[in-house]
Design an enzyme around this catalytic site. Structure first.
Site, mmCIF file in Angstrom:
data_model
loop_
_atom_site.group_PDB
_atom_site.id
_atom_site.type_symbol
_atom_site.label_atom_id
_atom_site.label_comp_id
_atom_site.label_asym_id
_atom_site.label_seq_id
_atom_site.Cartn_x
_atom_site.Cartn_y
_atom_site.Cartn_z
ATOM 1 C CE LYS A 55 -2.320 11.085 5.596
ATOM 2 N NZ LYS A 55 -3.207 11.545 4.484
ATOM 3 C CD GLN A 99 -5.926 14.068 3.329
ATOM 4 O OE1 GLN A 99 -4.679 13.807 3.958
ATOM 5 N NE2 GLN A 99 -6.819 12.927 3.082
ATOM 6 C CG ASP A 122 0.105 11.093 -0.747
ATOM 7 O OD1 ASP A 122 0.230 10.213 0.193
ATOM 8 O OD2 ASP A 122 -0.794 11.898 -0.572
#
Ligand code: NDP
Length: 300
Positions: A55, A99, A122
């Site tokens: 990412k 994460q 997200d």
């Protein structure tokens, strides 16, 4: 029946990344704003490390700033919340990605709630979950939407054009994948059914679907004879099976060779949904940077 057309996620994701890169360059030129993505990894899970590294690398490739925060597995929830508060207040950071999974001693919903909803690239903050859950048909997605589901809907739009009136069955009801996919397909005027481990006669239900999205995490679970001839099948699953020579191979939740004989469109694993997830993260980060710069949501 002719073999299904493969939905080439790699190529579609590369095109999206290219458009995002162009959008980044335009934002820098017009407003001197460089989109910034902060990634937060707690612990040393090898798979999570690979995801976070890729990412950050893609963000930099697209002209964004990447801020990489690695914390030991022993990090307390208070320390993690303190870091998130700092990132929330940092004007150079437009997107914050924590994460998952987090270590067990940390309360994940509590942490997701702490992320500024306008930096929640997200799409997991309850406010953004609620926005998606209450969106009207056809309304713009001008808030962060979870990346894998957004990628699934983009792949379907690319393969089929309009999804209006299609019968969609989503297998899997997780908050990360199944439910947001269902909301996105409802917004696109599909008639949506969500199936899960307690669904009765799943094969028969799947056979009713013009669009079948499978996100359960069980290798090759959905068989070819569960698929309606000509259906579009999106396989979200990522499973590792042992392969010769002590290696492993990646397979999806759908029995690919069987499905290929009967579906109209089908995503491969790997190379289907996976590449879209990171591209959509970059898309969300660009959109949030544009918002901070006072620019409207852009359908890029
Ligand atoms: P979860 O484990 O959170 O959810 C799985 C869902 O599948 C649950 O709703 C469960 O039902 C349902 N399920 C499990 N077994 C069956 C069954 N036998 N019949 C019907 N439904 C069943 O998984 P995720 O949603 O997080 O992920 C699903 C898959 O997608 C995984 O393989 C994951 O690795 C992959 N994934 C891929 C991504 C990508 O970028 N390509 C990103 C995210 C995930 P119930 O609720 O009843 O338990």
């Amino acid at each position: 029946m002719a073999a299904a057309k493969l939905i080439d996620g790699k190529t579609i994701a590369a095109a999206l990344r290219k458009r995002v890169g162009k959008g980044v360059a335009e934002l820098v030129a017009a407003r001197h704003v460089k989109p910034g993505l902060a990634t937060v990894l707690v612990g040393d899970d090898p798979a999570s490390e690979v995801y976070v590294r890729s990412k950050g690398r893609v963000a930099v490739e697209l002209g964004m700033a990447s801020f990489d925060h690695r914390l030991p597995a022993s990090t307390t929830e208070a320390d993690l919340l303190q870091l998130i508060a700092r990132l929330n207040g940092d004007p150079a950071v437009h997107g914050i990605l924590v994460q998952l999974p987090l270590p067990r001693h940390i309360d994940t919903p509590h942490v997701l709630l702490a992320v500024d909803p306008d930096k929640d690239v997200d799409g997991f903050h309850p406010m953004n979950v609620g926005r998606l859950g209450s969106i009207a048909a056809g309304a713009p997605l001008d808030f962060p939407v979870p990346c894998t589901p957004l990628g699934c809907s983009m792949l379907l739009a690319d393969a089929l054009g309009s999804l209006r009136g299609k019968d969609a069955v989503i297998v899997g009801r997780s908050t990360l994948v199944g439910r947001p996919v269902a909301q996105l397909l409802l917004r696109s005027d599909c008639t949506v059914t969500i199936a899960h481990s307690r669904t009765r006669d799943l094969p028969a239900l799947c056979r009713t679907a013009d669009i079948l999205v499978v996100a359960i995490g069980k290798a090759e679970f959905v068989r070819g004879d569960w698929i309606k001839p000509g259906a579009a099948v999106i396989d979200v699953g990522i499973n590792r099976l042992p392969a010769p020579g002590g290696k492993t191979k990646l397979v999806g939740d759908v029995a690919f060779d069987e499905a290929r004989e009967i579906a109209g469109h089908l995503t491969p694993v790997p190379g289907g949904v996976g590449p879209m997830t990171v591209a959509c993260l970059m898309y969300n980060t660009l959109q949030e940077a544009r918002r901070r710069a006072g620019l409207p949501f852009a359908a890029i």
